[in-house]
Write an enzyme that holds these catalytic residues in place. Structure first.
Site, PDB file in Angstrom:
ATOM      1  CG  ASP A 198      18.738   0.400  71.903  1.00 50.93           C
ATOM      2  OD1 ASP A 198      19.176   0.740  70.783  1.00 50.93           O
ATOM      3  OD2 ASP A 198      18.976  -0.707  72.421  1.00 50.93           O
ATOM      4  CG  ASP A 238      23.066   5.048  69.655  1.00 51.08           C
ATOM      5  OD1 ASP A 238      24.118   5.603  69.287  1.00 51.08           O
ATOM      6  OD2 ASP A 238      23.024   3.874  70.063  1.00 51.08           O
ATOM      7  CG  ASP A 380      28.304  -3.163  72.897  1.00 54.46           C
ATOM      8  OD1 ASP A 380      28.462  -2.167  73.616  1.00 54.46           O
ATOM      9  OD2 ASP A 380      29.188  -3.583  72.125  1.00 54.46           O
TER      10      ASP A 380
END
Length: 406
Positions: A198, A238, A380
């Site tokens: 992330d 991601d 989130d």
């Protein structure tokens, strides 16, 4: 000249020295010096000698033959056991070893939809289940019912090195794999521990150094491999799409390629994450997926932890599949029941609905399944009033459920 006297000695013959006919000088013959055997004893001894047989008796021969037959049977049984054990070992090696998928007629788990014909595995002890118990204890019956229903929907299990480090993650995964195999279910695991995880949003930051990451994924792969294709992996949400922002493309490509190698060797059906339809272009993602050699695995995943609609994701995923020569894909539909949110609104956006229940897709497209990969109700991150990323946000979960008509 023979004088006729009885005392005359007989003439000597060549080779036969003459013996005196009388007693030796000084010897006196006596009757008791001559000993003769008892005739009856002689006769008995002769009879016994004639009755005795040379070699073993018939009973001894029969016993020897029985012993020989026993030894032959034991030898035969040991041989059969050895052959059967060898056959089992060879069979397991051919079925589960690295050569298994190269055998004629052998099923390659990467070539088979792991969800078709199976129920999806429902994990126990989830955050939703805990929230239901807490609501019930507090007397909030209606909330408990909704949260129970949410806990009963099959969702993916996320693996992070912070919660499940090396030495623990394998045992945890093996438990899920064996349960899914015994129930003939399909379980979904999310591997989420790559270096600088992330790096674009920084709300789920963490991950492992490259060498530790490779070993951690290897442990997961070995444990999931016992399920014979009943466990599918979604690899690093991601992870590729964020490399444009993070500037670590070469490192990410190398790490993900290594992770794919471990999962392929363990025969674990795998989907590499490919972002979503409102993030990277098809050409950009196709190039990155080719670099990690996605053709080795089942395909890719889209919309993980995002909110894009099924229609938008299907169009994007089919175009990406075509660019990759027909790769298969799964879509996260857990929170995409409403139209796609505005561009950039990805962290706990408002007015969201639950999507369709997870299930296999067999409509002739390249989609294998719609899945609830990100568990609805998990935040989130610390945005739009939410708690830390991954924390179960009860109010948010109930809001989406009630808005969806539950």
């Amino acid at each position: 000249m023979n004088s006729g006297s009885g005392d005359d000695e007989a003439p000597a013959r060549p080779g036969n020295p003459r013996r005196p006919s009388g007693d030796l000088p000084g010897h006196v013959r006596r009757p008791e010096h001559v000993r003769r055997a008892d005739p009856a004893a002689v006769a008995a001894a002769n009879r016994t000698g004639r009755q005795q047989r040379s070699g073993p008796s018939p009973s001894e021969v029969a016993e020897a033959r029985r012993q020989q037959r026993r030894r032959r049977r034991r030898t035969w049984l040991v041989g059969v056991v050895v052959v059967l054990l060898a056959a089992v070992v060879i069979g397991l090696s051919l079925r589960h070893g690295p050569l298994a998928r190269n055998l004629p007629g052998a099923a390659d788990p990467q070539e088979t939809n792991p969800f078709e014909g199976r129920d999806l595995y429902v994990a126990s002890g989830t955050q939703a289940a805990g929230a239901a118990d807490a609501a019930r204890s507090a007397g909030r019956t209606r909330d408990a019912e909704v949260l129970d229903r949410l806990a009963d929907v099959p969702t993916a299990t996320w693996l992070t090195p912070e919660a499940l480090p090396r030495g623990q993650v394998g045992t945890f995964v093996r438990g899920i794999a064996q349960a899914a195999l015994e129930a003939d279910d399909a379980a979904v695991l999310v591997v989420y521990g790559i270096t600088d995880r992330d790096c674009s949003g920084d709300l789920s930051a963490g991950g492992l150094p490259p060498d530790d990451y490779a070993a951690w994924v290897g442990e997961i792969a070995s444990a999931a491999g016992v399920a014979e294709g009943h466990v599918a992996v979604v690899l690093e949400p991601d992870g590729l799409a964020s490399t444009f922002d993070c500037g670590n493309t070469d490192q990410r490509v190398g790490q993900l390629a290594g992770a794919l190698g471990s999962l392929v060797d363990a025969d674990v059906p795998t989907y590499v994450d490919a972002g979503h339809s409102n993030w990277r272009s098809v050409d950009e993602m196709a190039d990155l997926l080719r670099r990690v050699d996605v053709s080795r695995v089942r395909g890719f995943s889209t919309n993980v932890a995002a909110y894009q609609s099924d229609a938008d994701e299907r169009a994007y995923a089919e175009a990406l599949s075509s660019a990759l020569g027909g790769a298969h894909y799964v879509i996260d539909s857990g929170r995409n029941g409403a139209p796609s949110p505005a561009s950039g609104d990805w962290c706990n956006p408002s007015a969201r609905l639950l999507g369709q229940d997870p299930a296999a897709v067999t409509d002739g497209s390249h989609q294998d399944a719609r899945l609830w990969i990100k568990p609805p109700g998990e935040s989130d991150g610390t945005c739009n009033g939410g708690p830390d990323a991954g924390t179960f946000w009860v109010d948010r979960a109930l809001e989406m459920a009630f808005a969806s008509g539950w």
